[in-house]
Design a protein around this motif. Structure first.
Motif, PDB file in Angstrom:
ATOM      1  N   PRO A  46       0.744  -1.253   0.029  1.00 52.57           N
ATOM      2  CA  PRO A  46       0.081   0.273  -0.035  1.00 52.57           C
ATOM      3  C   PRO A  46       0.938   1.158   0.179  1.00 52.57           C
ATOM      4  O   PRO A  46       2.123   1.032   0.355  1.00 52.57           O
ATOM      5  N   VAL A  47       0.427   2.405  -0.530  1.00 52.68           N
ATOM      6  CA  VAL A  47       1.128   3.569  -0.812  1.00 52.68           C
ATOM      7  C   VAL A  47       1.761   4.248   0.317  1.00 52.68           C
ATOM      8  O   VAL A  47       2.676   4.858   0.575  1.00 52.68           O
ATOM      9  N   ASP A  48       1.167   3.880   1.522  1.00 51.15           N
ATOM     10  CA  ASP A  48       1.504   4.551   2.808  1.00 51.15           C
ATOM     11  C   ASP A  48       2.339   3.341   3.585  1.00 51.15           C
ATOM     12  O   ASP A  48       2.736   3.683   4.855  1.00 51.15           O
ATOM     13  N   GLY A  49       2.833   2.301   3.077  1.00 50.36           N
ATOM     14  CA  GLY A  49       3.520   1.235   3.675  1.00 50.36           C
ATOM     15  C   GLY A  49       4.951   1.258   3.390  1.00 50.36           C
ATOM     16  O   GLY A  49       5.846   0.347   3.920  1.00 50.36           O
ATOM     17  N   TRP A  50       5.504   2.329   2.855  1.00 44.07           N
ATOM     18  CA  TRP A  50       7.009   2.384   2.259  1.00 44.07           C
ATOM     19  C   TRP A  50       7.627   3.433   2.547  1.00 44.07           C
ATOM     20  O   TRP A  50       7.360   4.823   2.565  1.00 44.07           O
ATOM     21  N   TRP A  51       8.989   3.427   2.760  1.00 48.63           N
ATOM     22  CA  TRP A  51       9.821   4.668   3.204  1.00 48.63           C
ATOM     23  C   TRP A  51      11.121   4.802   2.141  1.00 48.63           C
ATOM     24  O   TRP A  51      11.506   3.814   1.900  1.00 48.63           O
ATOM     25  N   LEU A  52      11.222   6.084   1.658  1.00 49.21           N
ATOM     26  CA  LEU A  52      12.279   6.124   0.728  1.00 49.21           C
ATOM     27  C   LEU A  52      13.711   6.202   1.607  1.00 49.21           C
ATOM     28  O   LEU A  52      13.763   7.057   2.554  1.00 49.21           O
ATOM     29  N   ALA A  55      18.947   9.470  -0.753  1.00 51.72           N
ATOM     30  CA  ALA A  55      18.484  10.790  -1.753  1.00 51.72           C
ATOM     31  C   ALA A  55      17.353  11.544  -0.836  1.00 51.72           C
ATOM     32  O   ALA A  55      16.268  12.176  -1.343  1.00 51.72           O
ATOM     33  N   GLY A  56      17.709  11.837   0.544  1.00 45.79           N
ATOM     34  CA  GLY A  56      16.955  12.903   1.275  1.00 45.79           C
ATOM     35  C   GLY A  56      15.800  11.935   2.215  1.00 45.79           C
ATOM     36  O   GLY A  56      15.096  12.654   3.200  1.00 45.79           O
ATOM     37  N   GLY A  57      15.565  10.696   1.772  1.00 45.32           N
ATOM     38  CA  GLY A  57      14.600   9.889   2.640  1.00 45.32           C
ATOM     39  C   GLY A  57      15.164   9.507   4.097  1.00 45.32           C
ATOM     40  O   GLY A  57      16.328   9.254   3.974  1.00 45.32           O
ATOM     41  N   THR A  58      14.419   9.251   4.887  1.00 41.23           N
ATOM     42  CA  THR A  58      14.840   8.894   6.165  1.00 41.23           C
ATOM     43  C   THR A  58      15.065   6.872   6.294  1.00 41.23           C
ATOM     44  O   THR A  58      15.906   6.808   6.911  1.00 41.23           O
ATOM     45  N   GLY A  59      14.204   6.562   5.372  1.00 45.23           N
ATOM     46  CA  GLY A  59      14.367   5.149   5.441  1.00 45.23           C
ATOM     47  C   GLY A  59      13.507   4.647   6.427  1.00 45.23           C
ATOM     48  O   GLY A  59      12.626   5.320   7.102  1.00 45.23           O
ATOM     49  N   GLY A  60      13.723   3.439   6.896  1.00 44.03           N
ATOM     50  CA  GLY A  60      13.118   2.902   8.378  1.00 44.03           C
ATOM     51  C   GLY A  60      14.263   2.575   9.231  1.00 44.03           C
ATOM     52  O   GLY A  60      15.062   3.459   9.180  1.00 44.03           O
ATOM     53  N   PHE A  61      14.106   1.430   9.864  1.00 41.53           N
ATOM     54  CA  PHE A  61      14.998   1.067  10.894  1.00 41.53           C
ATOM     55  C   PHE A  61      16.369   0.674  10.455  1.00 41.53           C
ATOM     56  O   PHE A  61      17.485   1.148  10.969  1.00 41.53           O
ATOM     57  N   ALA A  62      16.283   0.147   9.152  1.00 41.54           N
ATOM     58  CA  ALA A  62      17.412  -0.422   8.455  1.00 41.54           C
ATOM     59  C   ALA A  62      18.174   0.914   7.946  1.00 41.54           C
ATOM     60  O   ALA A  62      17.578   1.683   7.361  1.00 41.54           O
ATOM     61  N   LYS A  63      19.392   0.939   8.276  1.00 44.18           N
ATOM     62  CA  LYS A  63      20.265   2.143   7.826  1.00 44.18           C
ATOM     63  C   LYS A  63      21.469   1.575   6.754  1.00 44.18           C
ATOM     64  O   LYS A  63      22.655   1.728   7.069  1.00 44.18           O
ATOM     65  N   PRO A  64      21.043   1.100   5.744  1.00 43.44           N
ATOM     66  CA  PRO A  64      22.481   0.874   4.778  1.00 43.44           C
ATOM     67  C   PRO A  64      22.953   2.020   4.283  1.00 43.44           C
ATOM     68  O   PRO A  64      22.407   3.014   4.355  1.00 43.44           O
ATOM     69  N   SER A  65      24.145   1.949   3.548  1.00 39.53           N
ATOM     70  CA  SER A  65      25.029   2.906   3.116  1.00 39.53           C
ATOM     71  C   SER A  65      24.350   3.259   1.576  1.00 39.53           C
ATOM     72  O   SER A  65      24.254   2.575   0.787  1.00 39.53           O
ATOM     73  N   ALA A  66      23.983   4.532   1.624  1.00 39.44           N
ATOM     74  CA  ALA A  66      23.556   5.072   0.494  1.00 39.44           C
ATOM     75  C   ALA A  66      24.341   4.843  -0.968  1.00 39.44           C
ATOM     76  O   ALA A  66      24.104   4.468  -1.808  1.00 39.44           O
ATOM     77  N   SER A  67      25.660   5.265  -0.389  1.00 36.88           N
ATOM     78  CA  SER A  67      26.646   5.266  -1.562  1.00 36.88           C
ATOM     79  C   SER A  67      26.808   3.862  -1.951  1.00 36.88           C
ATOM     80  O   SER A  67      27.328   3.840  -3.263  1.00 36.88           O
ATOM     81  N   LEU A  68      26.372   2.609  -1.524  1.00 31.12           N
ATOM     82  CA  LEU A  68      26.614   1.252  -2.098  1.00 31.12           C
ATOM     83  C   LEU A  68      25.268   0.883  -2.606  1.00 31.12           C
ATOM     84  O   LEU A  68      25.196  -0.336  -3.126  1.00 31.12           O
TER      85      LEU A  68
END
Ligand SMILES: *[C@@H]1O[C@H](CO)[C@@H](O)[C@H](O)[C@H]1NC(C)=O
Ligand SMILES: *[C@@H]1O[C@H](CO)[C@@H](O)[C@H](O)[C@H]1NC(C)=O
Ligand SMILES: *[C@@H]1O[C@H](CO)[C@@H](O)[C@H](O)[C@H]1NC(C)=O
Ligand SMILES: *[C@@H]1O[C@H](CO)[C@@H](O)[C@H](O)[C@H]1NC(C)=O
Length: 249
Positions: A46-52, A55-68
C-alpha cells in the motif's frame, strides 16, 4: 545462371543464420528513478507502507549505506503478520530479469526476508533469508533471476504476506535484458534501443539483408555479362557496336 542460383541460395542461407544472431542489452529499473528507457517507476503498495531510503529519505530502521545502493536509493517496508500484503509491481518487455535487494543481517530490528515472485500472475519463485552473523548489509543481492523468458511484455510482482514473523523489504533495483538487431547496436547514438517484438526484428534484418542481396545480385550480374562479352567476343562485339550506333544516331 547456375552460378547465380547457387549464390542466391548461399545468401538466403546466410540470411537465415543472421536472423538468430541478436544482440542483448540490459536495462535497469531503479526503485526511485524507474525504468531508464520508459522512466516508469514501479508501483509500491500500500502507498503508505513504504519509506524512501537515501536521496533525502529517512528510510526505516535499516540504515544501509546510500553510496552502495544503486542510484543511492532504496525503498524500505516491514510487513507485520496480519497486515495488508506488501507488493512491488512493474512491467517490462525482455528475455531475462534480475531483481536486486539489500539484505540486512541485524539483531536490532526484524530483518527476516520471505518474498514471493509472480510473473504474469503465476508464482515463479520465492526467496527466504534468515538473519546471519556477522551483522551488516549485503548489497546487490539477486533475489530472483529468470533467463528463460519469452520476448514479450511481462507483468512482474514481488509479494509479501507473512503469516509467521515480520518480513523486511529493502528493494534496490531490477535489470531486464532486451534484444536488439545488430545494426541498431552498431549505431553509437542508440545505446538503449526500444525493445522490438520478434516479428519486427525479423522484418528489420530482412530489409537490410534484402538491400544487401539486391546489391550483390546486380554486381554479380554485371560481372557475368562482362565475362560473357570477353569469352563470346563476337556476340559481345556486336552488342557493343549496336549500343554505339544507337548512341551515334
Ligand atoms: C545483464 O546483467 C546480468 C546481471 O548483471 C549479467 O549477468 C548479464 O551478462 C548482462 N547481460 C548483458 C547483455 O549485458
Ligand atoms: C543512476 O545510475 C546510473 C548508473 O550509475 C546512471 O547512469 C544514472 O544517471 C543514475 N540516475 C540518476 C537519476 O541518478
Ligand atoms: C521464468 O518465467 C516463466 C514464465 O514466463 C516460468 O515458466 C519459469 O518457471 C520461470 N523460471 C524461473 C527460473 O523462475
Ligand atoms: C499486473 O499485475 C498486477 C497485480 O496482479 C495488477 O494489479 C496490474 O493491473 C497488472 N498490470 C498489467 C499492466 O497487466
Amino acid at each position: 545462371m547456375l552460378l547465380l542460383a547457387k549464390l542466391s541460395t548461399a545468401i538466403w542461407m546466410l540470411g537465415r543464420t543472421t536472423r538468430v544472431i541478436l544482440a542483448l542489452q540490459n536495462v535497469t529499473i531503479d526503485d526511485r528513478f524507474g525504468d531508464e528507457l520508459t522512466h516508469i517507476v514501479p508501483t509500491f503498495t500500500p502507498v503508505d507502507g513504504w519509506w524512501l531510503g537515501g536521496a533525502g529519505g529517512t528510510g526505516g530502521f535499516a540504515k544501509p549505506s546510500a553510496s552502495l545502493a544503486y542510484n543511492k536509493t532504496w525503498l524500505d517496508s516491514t510487513h507485520e503478520v496480519g497486515e495488508v500484503e506488501r507488493m512491488i509491481n512493474f512491467g517490462f518487455t525482455g528475455v531475462s530479469l534480475y531483481v536486486y535487494f539489500i539484505i540486512a543481517n541485524s539483531q536490532d530490528f526484524s530483518a527476516f526476508t520471505d518474498y514471493k515472485f509472480l510473473m504474469d500472475g503465476e508464482l515463479v519463485g520465492t526467496y527466504t533469508h534468515y538473519v546471519e552473523k556477522p551483522s551488516g548489509y549485503l548489497y546487490n543481492t539477486p533475489v530472483y533471476v529468470n533467463r528463460t523468458l519469452k520476448n514479450e511484455f511481462h507483468n512482474f510482482s514481488i509479494v509479501v504476506d507473512s503469516t509467521e514473523q515480520p518480513v523486511l523489504l529493502l528493494f534496490d533495483y531490477a535489470i531486464y535484458t532486451v534484444t536488439a538487431t545488430n545494426d541498431l547496436v552498431n549505431q553509437p547514438s542508440s545505446r538503449f534501443p526500444t525493445p522490438i517484438p520478434p516479428s519486427d526484428v525479423g522484418a528489420d534484418v530482412g530489409r537490410t539483408l534484402g538491400a544487401f542481396t539486391l546489391g550483390l545480385f546486380l554486381g554479380m550480374l554485371l560481372l557475368v555479362v562482362y565475362r560473357r562479352q570477353k569469352t563470346q567476343g563476337i556476340a559481345g562485339g556486336a552488342l557493343l557496336m549496336y549500343v554505339k550506333r544507337r548512341g551515334d544516331g
